[in-house]
Design a protein around this motif. Structure first.
Motif, PDB file in Angstrom:
ATOM      1  N   PRO A   1      39.931   2.454  46.997  1.00  0.00           N
ATOM      2  CA  PRO A   1      38.810   1.275  47.566  1.00  0.00           C
ATOM      3  C   PRO A   1      39.759   0.164  48.011  1.00  0.00           C
ATOM      4  CG  PRO A   1      38.395   2.155  45.321  1.00  0.00           C
ATOM      5  CD  PRO A   1      39.867   2.647  45.341  1.00  0.00           C
ATOM      6  N   GLY A   2      39.253  -0.046  48.988  1.00  0.00           N
ATOM      7  CA  GLY A   2      39.683  -1.251  50.051  1.00  0.00           C
ATOM      8  C   GLY A   2      40.956  -1.068  50.865  1.00  0.00           C
TER       9      GLY A   2
ATOM     10  N   PRO B   1      28.122  -5.202  44.591  1.00  0.00           N
ATOM     11  CA  PRO B   1      29.064  -5.315  45.604  1.00  0.00           C
ATOM     12  C   PRO B   1      30.344  -4.530  45.209  1.00  0.00           C
ATOM     13  CG  PRO B   1      28.826  -7.477  44.341  1.00  0.00           C
ATOM     14  CD  PRO B   1      27.739  -6.316  43.698  1.00  0.00           C
ATOM     15  N   VAL B   2      31.068  -3.786  45.880  1.00  0.00           N
ATOM     16  CA  VAL B   2      32.380  -3.372  45.947  1.00  0.00           C
ATOM     17  C   VAL B   2      33.178  -3.551  47.082  1.00  0.00           C
ATOM     18  CG1 VAL B   2      31.257  -1.541  44.721  1.00  0.00           C
ATOM     19  CG2 VAL B   2      31.540  -1.366  47.306  1.00  0.00           C
ATOM     20  N   PRO B   3      34.448  -3.321  46.748  1.00  0.00           N
ATOM     21  CA  PRO B   3      35.706  -3.490  47.671  1.00  0.00           C
ATOM     22  C   PRO B   3      35.356  -3.327  49.246  1.00  0.00           C
ATOM     23  CG  PRO B   3      36.620  -2.687  45.889  1.00  0.00           C
ATOM     24  CD  PRO B   3      35.405  -2.441  45.696  1.00  0.00           C
TER      25      PRO B   3
ATOM     26  N   PRO C   1      32.783   3.663  46.469  1.00  0.00           N
ATOM     27  CA  PRO C   1      32.899   4.361  45.073  1.00  0.00           C
ATOM     28  C   PRO C   1      31.837   5.116  44.438  1.00  0.00           C
ATOM     29  CG  PRO C   1      32.858   1.869  45.086  1.00  0.00           C
ATOM     30  CD  PRO C   1      32.864   2.521  46.482  1.00  0.00           C
TER      31      PRO C   1
END
Ligand SMILES: [Cu+2]
Lengths: 435, 485
Positions: free
Chosen positions: A208-209, A365-367, A372
């Motif tokens: 992620p990211g 909120p996620v990267p 994910p």
């Protein structure tokens, strides 16, 4: 934490709502095109192969030779809305276009290399002149960046094949370089099919990211795809009730076989990249194991209309960007933990203590550039699946479908809350105790 | 480098005070108010603007006014300046130092008085028909009168030296009060951060306990988190002790006890500033205003004058003279006489040697002191700049970086890539960065106070060593991870 409690965490609400809207907007763009009447491309009325989320390589006929052009190149690729990566592919996509021809065709394929390193193309499963097999160093010199090579040979065996680089294949395949190669028989074999689909399975590691798949990954693959798309971005396969359907699976994953399971029907495996399975050797199945470096072809007739799941049965392969470093919280008292941790990190909330279903609906909120906890919207709520998952839409009138709608269930044919009177009449006590 | 020269240290004597003391010569009282005024005028040009020099008040104004002023200052949350003001008003050591200056003032007054004439009355009765005879004689030491200006000169120089020393004591008190105040501020802030670290360790432990209870964590990990909580608890206890120590140190300087010790502080250590360090010629300024050097100059001058006095005494015959009258047969017979003691053997050679050696010794010490002042100034100035840039780096770069890391950890946690323990460790990193900020700020403010002190004229008793008061912090942040399972 349940959803109601989550909404009380007002601080987070703004961001999650926005994220949710963005997702809703982009996912509609990914709806499949209207199902068209199958096109006939080979003798005996053999229909053209459809590559969901993909395309077919166009041919130019030059004095009886089918001429095509593959450009090996970096591509921007979206696995599903919210996760875009710098991948490598052919002609602007991963997988590359499906190459489709007929037994006996002579084909000439030019391969232009626009990668930063050399490449070659290996025609996986084909039997051809040794110098055309594409193993860098063994059969040819590598195609340097900027060069264009020509491969030319006659397709003398019908079947389901693949193509992929055989120079630094670990990197090039991990970054998405692969495609299906289908040779229809000159004389049709077996019953004529109404639909013919090609699905390349694959696995990737994209934390992620991050923006580039990790070619060094040997495990922890966290993006699992059909034709380089992860659910909910996988296009459904639309078929008509009673139609005979062929699905050709390929697997160029780095490390994993994929047991693909179909709901609502049974099938027989009719071919591999080695050729056709004799009728006497076929047996009914609902899952087909597609080993790494192999193709598997199945055929079936779907009699039961509906929206049927089709997916890899490895449960981690129907997740998106799973991590496995976090402690298990199943069964834990989230209130105790939240109370302590939120005093220090207000945005925190304990997850997974009551299982992980419905996680996506929380919209935390996620990267950036990550999916994910993505799931797809279904007619009864969220389908908490990702990865190697798609839907087989069996319809009475497939050409009228664009794939975005849901099956309308006849009354009384959907499982629902039991009527207490019926429970009593049947002698079922929901409060029964065991142990 | 500047070296001592006689022209530099021969400063005009303070005449005003002498005049006052001579006028008041008759009735004796302690010269406290005058000494204070004198010290204030000595400090005047050297005094850094923020510090309230008028707070230094004379004995005459003392009493209920002062107590009320101190009380009022103590009732408000203290600031560095108000703490200095209270110390100047209320510190008994400073009052003692002022009275010590009074001793030198007394010596000066004494040395300024002319010798006493000796009166002699003689009654005799020779017997027979002789009547009672009366003789009257007055004797006066002329050499003492001649030496009076020189003796007064010595006392004047000694008092000037004392005055500079006392002014230095005032500066020193202000400086130490300032440091003690910063120490209280910093330790309060560190205590808060240690409490935050403890809450973090407790949150980790509570989470671990919950997970262990439902079968998701090893007993080892639980025990590890438990040990982290206990170290964090210890760090808080140490930190509380540190706050108490710092308060007591400040109480002593403020001269308060009982209810007076209930003062509060609600401000945080100020942001770093570099206003002072940008100026040029600071070394010269420090030398120019040095009270330590003034003290030495005063003592050198006194030694020189003592040497001259001894030389004069050695060559000047001891002269005294007088008139006498004798009444005999109702008639006064008048006469005069002069007495001359010839210093054949004692020409005050020993005193001259002592005074000369004393002067030379002080001269060497003066030069050594000037060298030390310059070195201290460079060191302090560098530390002011270095701590300011470090503090700014922590504030503007490190802290935001740890906060950003925490934010990103939250996102990674939400994405189920990291666990709650990673999240809490990221939060702990923010706390530790804040701790580093407090440490660096304290060092900066201490260095700035030292630099101001040097520029105000005092280099004795500077505390230039770096300080670390967050040593206890390490206990909480270093517990091993227990996310993996
Ligand atoms: Cu799989």
């Amino acid at each position: 934490m349940d959803r109601r409690e989550f909404m009380q965490l007002g601080a987070l609400a703004g961001g999650t709502l926005l994220a949710g809207q963005a997702l809703a907007q982009t996912s509609s763009n990914l709806a499949p095109v209207r199902a068209e009447k199958p096109r006939i491309v080979a003798p005996g009325g053999q229909v053209a192969v459809v590559t969901p989320n993909g395309s077919t390589l166009p041919w130019k006929n030059v004095r009886g030779v089918k001429v095509g052009h593959l450009v090996a190149m970096p591509v921007k690729h979206t696995f599903a809305p919210g996760l875009e990566v710098e991948a490598w592919g052919y002609n602007g996509s991963t997988p590359g276009p499906t190459i489709e021809a007929v037994e006996g065709d002579r084909i000439r394929i030019y391969v232009t290399n626009r990668l930063p390193e050399p490449t070659t193309v290996h025609w996986h499963g084909l039997i051809l002149p040794n110098g055309m097999d594409g193993v860098s160093g063994l059969n040819q010199r590598p195609i340097a960046p900027g060069e264009t090579f020509a491969y030319e040979f006659t397709l003398n065996r019908a079947g389901t094949y693949m193509y992929h680089p055989h120079y630094d294949e670990m990197t090039q395949m991990a970054l998405g370089m692969m495609g299906m190669l289908i040779v229809h028989p000159k004389r049709p074999r077996g019953p004529r099919v109404d639909r013919d689909f090609a699905l390349m399975t694959h696995e990737w590691k994209v934390l992620p990211g991050m923006r580039r798949p990790d070619p060094n990954a040997m495990s922890d693959f966290n993006v699992l795809t059909f034709n380089s798309k992860a659910f909910p971005a996988t296009a459904p396969l639309i078929i008509g009730r009673g139609e005979r359907v062929r699905i050709r699976f390929g697997n160029l994953s780095a490390m994993d076989h994929h047991p693909i399971h179909l709901h609502g029907l049974y099938f027989e495996m009719t071919g591999t990249d080695g050729g056709f399975v004799p009728e006497s050797a076929r047996y009914p199945e609902t899952s087909v194991l597609v080993p790494v470096g192999s193709t598997r072809v199945i055929e079936f007739v779907a009699d039961e209309p509906g929206d049927w799941a089709m997916h890899c049965h490895m449960t981690h392969h129907v997740m998106n960007q799973m991590g496995h470093e976090a402690p298990v919280t199943v069964g834990a008292n989230a209130r105790t933990i939240d109370q302590h941790v939120q005093a220090l990190v207000p945005q925190y909330m304990t997850m997974g203590q009551a299982g992980m279903g419905g996680m996506e609906e929380m919209g935390m909120p996620v990267p950036t550039n990550s999916i994910p906890m993505m799931g797809g919207k279904g007619p009864f709520g969220s389908i908490d699946m990702g990865g190697m998952f798609t839907v087989l839409k069996v319809r009475e009138n497939p050409e009228a479908e664009d794939g975005s709608g849901w099956f309308a269930h006849p009354k009384g044919t959907v499982a629902d809350k039991a009527d207490p009177a019926k429970l009593a009449a049947d002698g079922i006590d929901p409060d029964v105790h065991f142990g | 480098m500047k070296t001592w020269s006689s022209s530099r240290w021969k400063k005009p004597a303070q005449g005003a005070l002498l005049a006052t003391t001579l006028v008041l010569g008759g009735c004796v009282s302690v010269p406290y108010a005058d000494d204070v005024r004198d010290v204030r005028s000595t400090l005047g040009p050297r005094w850094t603007p923020e510090v309230p020099v008028p707070a230094l008040t004379g004995e005459a104004q003392r009493g209920e006014d002062i107590d009320a002023a101190v009380k009022q200052l103590l009732a408000q949350p203290l600031t560095a300046d108000s703490a200095v003001r209270i110390a100047l008003l209320n510190n008994r050591d400073l009052r003692a130092a002022m009275h010590e200056l009074g001793i030198a003032t007394g010596n000066l007054v004494q040395a300024s008085l002319p010798p006493i004439p000796e009166l002699e009355l003689e009654l005799s009765k020779p017997g027979g028909e002789h009547e009672l005879q009366l003789g009257v004689g007055v004797e006066y030491s002329l050499s003492d009168l001649l030496l009076l200006p020189q003796r007064r000169g010595v006392a004047l120089a000694e008092r000037a030296s004392e005055r500079a020393r006392t002014a230095g004591e005032v500066l020193s008190l202000a400086y130490r009060t300032r440091l003690a105040f910063y120490d209280v501020q910093a330790r309060r802030q560190q205590l808060e951060l240690r409490n935050l670290a403890l809450r973090n360790a407790q949150a980790r432990y509570a989470t671990a306990a919950e997970l262990e209870k439902v079968g998701n964590l090893r007993a080892l990990d639980l025990a590890t988190e438990r040990s982290a909580v206990e170290s964090a608890r210890l760090a808080v206890a140490e930190s509380e002790n540190g706050v108490q120590d710092a308060r007591e140190a400040l109480n002593v300087l403020l001269g308060v006890f009982g209810a007076g010790t209930q003062w509060t502080v609600d401000s945080l250590l100020g942001d770093p500033s570099d206003a002072l360090s940008k100026q040029d010629g600071l070394e010269a300024r420090a030398i120019e205003s040095s009270l330590d050097l003034s003290t030495l100059r005063g003592r050198m001058e006194a030694a020189e004058l003592r040497r001259k006095l001894a030389a004069t005494e050695g060559f000047l015959p001891d002269v005294s003279g007088g008139v006498s009258g004798e009444r005999e047969d109702d008639r006064w017979q008048m006469g005069a006489h002069i007495k001359v003691g010839v210093p054949l053997f004692d020409r005050k050679r020993g005193e001259r040697i002592s005074a000369l050696s004393s002067r030379e010794s002080l001269k060497a010490r003066y030069e050594a002191t000037a060298t030390a002042i310059r070195a201290s100034l460079r060191q302090t100035r560098f530390r002011v700049e270095s701590t300011a840039s470090r503090a700014k780096h922590v504030r503007d770069v490190l802290l935001p970086a740890t906060r950003k890391a925490l934010e990103e950890t939250v996102l990674q946690y939400n994405a189920m890539q990291l666990g709650v323990f990673d999240l809490l460790r990221a939060q702990d990193n923010v706390t530790n960065a804040a701790s580093t900020y407090v440490d660096t700020l304290l060092e900066h403010h201490r260095a700035r106070a030292a630099l101001e002190q040097l520029l105000a004229g005092r280099h004795e008793g500077l505390e230039l060593a770096p300080t670390r008061i967050s040593a206890a912090a390490s206990g909480s942040g270093s517990a091993p991870a227990s996310d993996a399972h």
